[in-house]
Design a protein around this motif. Structure first.
Motif, PDB file in Angstrom:
ATOM      1  N   ASP A  75       0.951  -1.062  -0.076  1.00 40.84           N
ATOM      2  CA  ASP A  75      -0.023  -0.032  -0.092  1.00 40.84           C
ATOM      3  C   ASP A  75       0.839   1.367  -0.166  1.00 40.84           C
ATOM      4  O   ASP A  75       0.559   2.224  -0.681  1.00 40.84           O
ATOM      5  CB  ASP A  75      -0.908  -0.007   1.248  1.00 40.84           C
ATOM      6  CG  ASP A  75      -1.938  -1.073   1.063  1.00 40.84           C
ATOM      7  OD1 ASP A  75      -2.267  -1.262  -0.076  1.00 40.84           O
ATOM      8  OD2 ASP A  75      -2.486  -1.349   1.988  1.00 40.84           O
ATOM      9  N   ARG A  76       1.986   1.267   0.758  1.00 43.40           N
ATOM     10  CA  ARG A  76       2.756   2.513   0.754  1.00 43.40           C
ATOM     11  C   ARG A  76       3.471   2.571  -0.524  1.00 43.40           C
ATOM     12  O   ARG A  76       3.495   3.760  -0.815  1.00 43.40           O
ATOM     13  CB  ARG A  76       3.940   2.279   1.833  1.00 43.40           C
ATOM     14  CG  ARG A  76       4.892   3.388   2.201  1.00 43.40           C
ATOM     15  CD  ARG A  76       5.923   3.153   3.138  1.00 43.40           C
ATOM     16  NE  ARG A  76       6.845   4.243   2.936  1.00 43.40           N
ATOM     17  CZ  ARG A  76       8.105   4.222   3.799  1.00 43.40           C
ATOM     18  NH1 ARG A  76       8.388   3.187   4.478  1.00 43.40           N
ATOM     19  NH2 ARG A  76       8.986   5.079   3.294  1.00 43.40           N
TER      20      ARG A  76
ATOM     21  N   GLN B  65       1.188   4.307  -2.877  1.00 50.44           N
ATOM     22  CA  GLN B  65       1.050   5.490  -2.732  1.00 50.44           C
ATOM     23  C   GLN B  65       1.903   6.556  -3.278  1.00 50.44           C
ATOM     24  O   GLN B  65       1.817   7.555  -3.684  1.00 50.44           O
ATOM     25  CB  GLN B  65       0.849   5.884  -1.481  1.00 50.44           C
ATOM     26  CG  GLN B  65      -0.213   5.432  -0.589  1.00 50.44           C
ATOM     27  CD  GLN B  65      -0.337   5.503   0.943  1.00 50.44           C
ATOM     28  OE1 GLN B  65       0.787   6.088   1.778  1.00 50.44           O
ATOM     29  NE2 GLN B  65      -1.163   5.038   1.713  1.00 50.44           N
ATOM     30  N   LEU B  66       3.218   5.824  -3.790  1.00 53.21           N
ATOM     31  CA  LEU B  66       4.414   6.686  -4.468  1.00 53.21           C
ATOM     32  C   LEU B  66       3.990   6.479  -5.831  1.00 53.21           C
ATOM     33  O   LEU B  66       4.936   7.104  -6.715  1.00 53.21           O
ATOM     34  CB  LEU B  66       5.622   5.968  -3.895  1.00 53.21           C
ATOM     35  CG  LEU B  66       5.954   6.092  -2.428  1.00 53.21           C
ATOM     36  CD1 LEU B  66       7.466   5.220  -2.254  1.00 53.21           C
ATOM     37  CD2 LEU B  66       6.124   7.583  -2.269  1.00 53.21           C
TER      38      LEU B  66
END
Length: 234
Positions: free
Chosen positions: A98-99, A102-103
């Motif tokens: 998920d992180r 986000q990028l």
């Protein structure tokens, strides 16, 4: 082949500029995307994780206490080899998918490069040392480079006394140390100390500014200069 993968490969194949500053896009890519994409192009070598991880911990143990190592180093690692002849990577746990999403990056797998092996030796990756500094809140066994030294180091050069901005002990001649960017505090590479801190200060005081303070082992630019380009894979 998906559009996302084609775009990722095109970005991967960018090379540092031959003159002038290091491409910000390349540095950004190396710091964020490389860790999570490189495994797609590797073959796995099972069974050696434990031995190499022990050697890696021996290096880190010179810098951090046992409880800090236990708390801050990934527990599970795997080996990726054959990116380039004689080079293997130790891949540890990393941020969640998920992180990464986000990028704006679509990962081929999620993992963190914690160690690099070549010429029969294992070295901590820049990302492992940066994670350890962040986890412990302490910068140890490192040299903060002046801005001109950052540029030279990212092109594979050694760090000279003239380019030493700040010394973070303890370390002695021959130890593995981190090289730090003064602008954002990121670790841009791993080096072997050519002098102990006192010798660096003495060399600076008597004007021996072109003496080597730290010998480049690997830097963020190394991953573009050394690793086999994607287009050469069958």
């Amino acid at each position: 082949m998906s559009t996302d993968l084609i775009e990722d490969q095109a970005f991967y194949n960018q090379k540092p500029r031959p003159s002038g500053g290091v491409s910000l896009d390349v540095v950004k890519y190396l710091n964020v995307a490389y860790n999570y994409l490189v495994g797609f192009f590797c073959l796995y070598d099972e069974g050696r994780e434990g031995a190499w991880m022990e050697d890696l911990v021996k290096i880190v143990r010179k810098i951090f206490r046992e409880e800090e190592i236990e708390r801050c180093i990934p527990k599970n690692v795997r080996i990726s080899c054959n990116i380039y002849p004689g080079i293997c990577l130790l891949i540890g746990d990393g941020p969640s998918e998920d992180r990464i999403a986000q990028l704006g990056i679509k990962p081929l797998f999620v993992g963190r490069v914690v160690g690099v092996t070549f010429e029969g030796e294992i070295y901590p990756s820049p990302w492992l040392l940066e994670d350890l500094y962040r986890c412990t809140g302490k910068i140890r066994s490192a040299i903060e480079a002046a801005q001109q030294g950052v540029k030279a180091f990212l092109y594979g050069n050694d760090l000279l006394v003239a380019s030493v901005n700040k010394i973070h002990g303890p370390f002695k001649k021959g130890d593995i140390i981190a090289i730090i960017d003064p602008v954002d505090g990121s670790v841009i590479g791993v080096a072997r100390a050519a002098m102990n801190p006192g010798e660096i200060e003495r060399a600076r005081s008597i004007g021996r500014l072109v003496d080597v303070a730290a010998k480049n082992i690997l830097d963020l630019g190394w991953f573009l200069r050394v690793l086999k380009p994607v287009e050469e894979w069958d």
